[in-house]
Structures are given as C-alpha cells and as structure tokens.
Design a protein around this motif. Structure first.
Motif, PDB file in Angstrom:
ATOM      1  N   ARG A 181       0.830  -1.207   0.000  1.00 40.74           N
ATOM      2  CA  ARG A 181       0.000   0.000   0.000  1.00 40.74           C
ATOM      3  C   ARG A 181       0.864   1.257   0.000  1.00 40.74           C
ATOM      4  O   ARG A 181       0.542   2.239  -0.686  1.00 40.74           O
ATOM      5  CB  ARG A 181      -0.939  -0.009   1.203  1.00 40.74           C
ATOM      6  CG  ARG A 181      -1.868   1.203   1.237  1.00 40.74           C
ATOM      7  CD  ARG A 181      -2.987   1.041   2.241  1.00 40.74           C
ATOM      8  NE  ARG A 181      -2.522   0.749   3.573  1.00 40.74           N
ATOM      9  CZ  ARG A 181      -2.710  -0.404   4.197  1.00 40.74           C
ATOM     10  NH1 ARG A 181      -3.343  -1.398   3.584  1.00 40.74           N
ATOM     11  NH2 ARG A 181      -2.270  -0.605   5.420  1.00 40.74           N
ATOM     12  N   HIS A 182       1.971   1.235   0.729  1.00 41.56           N
ATOM     13  CA  HIS A 182       2.861   2.393   0.771  1.00 41.56           C
ATOM     14  C   HIS A 182       3.452   2.668  -0.605  1.00 41.56           C
ATOM     15  O   HIS A 182       3.541   3.837  -1.029  1.00 41.56           O
ATOM     16  CB  HIS A 182       3.974   2.157   1.786  1.00 41.56           C
ATOM     17  CG  HIS A 182       4.929   3.306   1.910  1.00 41.56           C
ATOM     18  ND1 HIS A 182       4.621   4.461   2.599  1.00 41.56           N
ATOM     19  CD2 HIS A 182       6.182   3.493   1.409  1.00 41.56           C
ATOM     20  CE1 HIS A 182       5.633   5.296   2.519  1.00 41.56           C
ATOM     21  NE2 HIS A 182       6.594   4.738   1.821  1.00 41.56           N
ATOM     22  N   VAL A 183       3.865   1.607  -1.300  1.00 43.60           N
ATOM     23  CA  VAL A 183       4.425   1.807  -2.646  1.00 43.60           C
ATOM     24  C   VAL A 183       3.378   2.414  -3.577  1.00 43.60           C
ATOM     25  O   VAL A 183       3.662   3.361  -4.330  1.00 43.60           O
ATOM     26  CB  VAL A 183       4.930   0.462  -3.214  1.00 43.60           C
ATOM     27  CG1 VAL A 183       5.309   0.612  -4.690  1.00 43.60           C
ATOM     28  CG2 VAL A 183       6.147  -0.019  -2.428  1.00 43.60           C
ATOM     29  N   MET A 184       2.148   1.876  -3.525  1.00 41.55           N
ATOM     30  CA  MET A 184       1.110   2.345  -4.439  1.00 41.55           C
ATOM     31  C   MET A 184       0.641   3.760  -4.104  1.00 41.55           C
ATOM     32  O   MET A 184       0.343   4.563  -5.001  1.00 41.55           O
ATOM     33  CB  MET A 184      -0.077   1.383  -4.396  1.00 41.55           C
ATOM     34  CG  MET A 184       0.239  -0.018  -4.906  1.00 41.55           C
ATOM     35  SD  MET A 184       0.748  -0.031  -6.641  1.00 41.55           S
ATOM     36  CE  MET A 184      -0.764   0.522  -7.437  1.00 41.55           C
ATOM     37  N   MET A 185       0.581   4.096  -2.826  1.00 39.38           N
ATOM     38  CA  MET A 185       0.033   5.391  -2.415  1.00 39.38           C
ATOM     39  C   MET A 185       1.091   6.481  -2.295  1.00 39.38           C
ATOM     40  O   MET A 185       0.776   7.669  -2.450  1.00 39.38           O
ATOM     41  CB  MET A 185      -0.683   5.243  -1.068  1.00 39.38           C
ATOM     42  CG  MET A 185      -1.847   4.253  -1.081  1.00 39.38           C
ATOM     43  SD  MET A 185      -3.178   4.770  -2.189  1.00 39.38           S
ATOM     44  CE  MET A 185      -3.761   6.234  -1.320  1.00 39.38           C
TER      45      MET A 185
END
Length: 263
Positions: free
Chosen positions: A233-237
């Motif tokens: 989620r951190h990579v995508m957001m």
C-alpha cells in the motif's frame, strides 16, 4: 469483715485475674508463634516438593500461599488457575528450549516497476512510518540493522545481517535476538511490465514460552502477511507519486561483504 478488708480482698482478686489473663495471652501468643513457624516450614517443604510435582501440585501450592499471605479465597482461586495454566503450557512447550522453526512464505503483486519496489524496500529506516509493529530501524552500516518492534503488549529487539544483496533481484539476511530470530529472503520478480511480484520466505526460530505459543498459532505468519500488505500500500500510495525521490541502496553484497558500491 471490715470495709478495708473486703476492699483489699477484692483488689487481690482482680490482680489475680489480670495475672491469669496476662499469662494466658503470653501462652496464647507463644502457641500462635509456634504455629506460624510450623506453617512457614510446611510451606517451604511444600515448595521444595512442588518443584518435582506436576502442574496441579504447583497450582495448589500457589493457591495455598495466596491464602497464607492473607489474600481472599477468590484471589487464591485465581492464583491457582493462572499457575495451572502456565505450568501446563510449560509442560507442553518445554522450558528454555528452542522451538522448531516455522517456515513462512508470502507473496504480493504490486503495480509498480521492479526497480522502484526494490529501492523502496531497501529504505529500512522508513519502515516505522508505514508498518504496524515496527517501532524503529537503526542501520549501523550497509549490512547491519538493529530492529525494535512491538508484538502485542511486549517489545522485541534483534539484529539482522544482510549476507547477500543483488539489486532488483533479492536480499538474504540472518538475524539474532534474545526472544527468537528470523532468517529470510525477499526476491523481486517482473511477471509483466510495471508489475512486480515480491516473494518473502522466512524461517522463524522461536525462543521462550510466549514465542513458541505464538509459533503454534502461526501468529508470525499473519504478521508477515499484514506487514507485506502495508508495504504494498505504501508503494502504491506514496512511492509511485514521487518516484524520483526514492533513492534506494544499490550496492551488491556477497557472503556478507560489499563487493560493489552504488555509483
């Protein structure tokens, strides 16, 4: 009998009664002290015998000691039950022995270029900002990291050493800690353009009753899965919105030694 004679006799009788009462109290006090000493010896003897006894023997002793210390019967019962539980679990899992390792395999697909995903993974000191259980990561050098995490109500610390690292390919590490350690490998694959598959393989070595109990319940596997989701989620957001700011370490490590450094 004159008034004075009667008064003297009454006073003498009262003194005699007081003396008898005083002697009675002293005698009673001596009996109580002797009983207390015998009770203390009995508790000590029971304690010594309980060390060789089973869980119920130790639990019964815990309840008896609670009553002896002046606790209510209800609290004594709680002491009995809690001790029985602890001793039974200790019998099942052993005391002070290292548990059998648990193999954990997790993977996730991230809609981002492999280089970006890899670079973000190598920024270990950012982990506390998006992972749930990691409190701090102190990177002493390119191969050594000191971790601190909160597991339920307890904190864990350990040191990990990167033994092999190939940019955009994989990272291998070994670790050590007083309450168990995790050795592992993470690899990065590219099944399609702008799609990265992260494969995480862990070998968890528990130490201690709490850790072995968690091992039985596969709690570590669930935590690894959850943290991997947080990373994705951190990579995508975040990472995808600022790819030029993600500067991972792109050196190469073989057998624990740095063989190439970033240019």
């Amino acid at each position: 009998m004159s008034f004075r004679t009667g008064l003297a006799a009454g006073a003498g009788g009262a003194l005699a009664v007081l003396s008898v009462r005083h002697l009675g109290r002293r005698a009673l006090g001596g009996v109580v002290q002797r009983l207390e000493k015998r009770l203390e010896r009995a508790v000590r003897d029971l304690t010594a015998k309980a060390e060789q006894g089973g869980p119920l023997v130790k639990a019964a002793l815990a309840g008896a000691k609670a009553l002896y210390e002046g606790k209510s019967p209800f609290r004594a019962l709680l002491s009995f039950g809690w001790t029985a539980l602890k001793e039974t679990l200790a019998r099942i899992f052993g005391r002070g022995r290292r548990g059998k390792p648990t193999n954990i395999v997790e993977q996730t697909d991230i809609g981002a270029p492999r280089r970006l995903v890899y670079d973000q993974w190598t920024l270990f000191q950012e982990y506390p900002s998006f992972m749930k259980n990691v409190e701090s990561v102190d990177q002493a050098d390119e191969t050594k990291l000191n971790w601190k995490a909160k597991i339920f109500w307890s904190r864990r610390t350990w040191e990990s050493t990167i033994t092999e690292q190939v940019p955009d390919r994989h990272i291998v590490w070994r670790s050590k800690g007083p309450k168990g350690h995790v050795d592992g490998t993470v690899s990065f694959h590219e099944p399609a353009p702008n799609l990265t598959r992260v494969l995480l393989v862990l070998e968890y070595h528990p130490v201690g009753l709490f850790e072995r109990t968690g091992n039985l319940w596969r709690a570590q596997g669930r935590r690894a899965r959850l943290e991997l989701k947080h990373f994705s989620r951190h990579v995508m957001m975040r990472s995808l919105t600022r790819p030029d700011e993600i500067e991972g370490w792109r050196g190469e490590i073989r057998d624990g030694e740095i063989v190439t450094t970033p240019k």
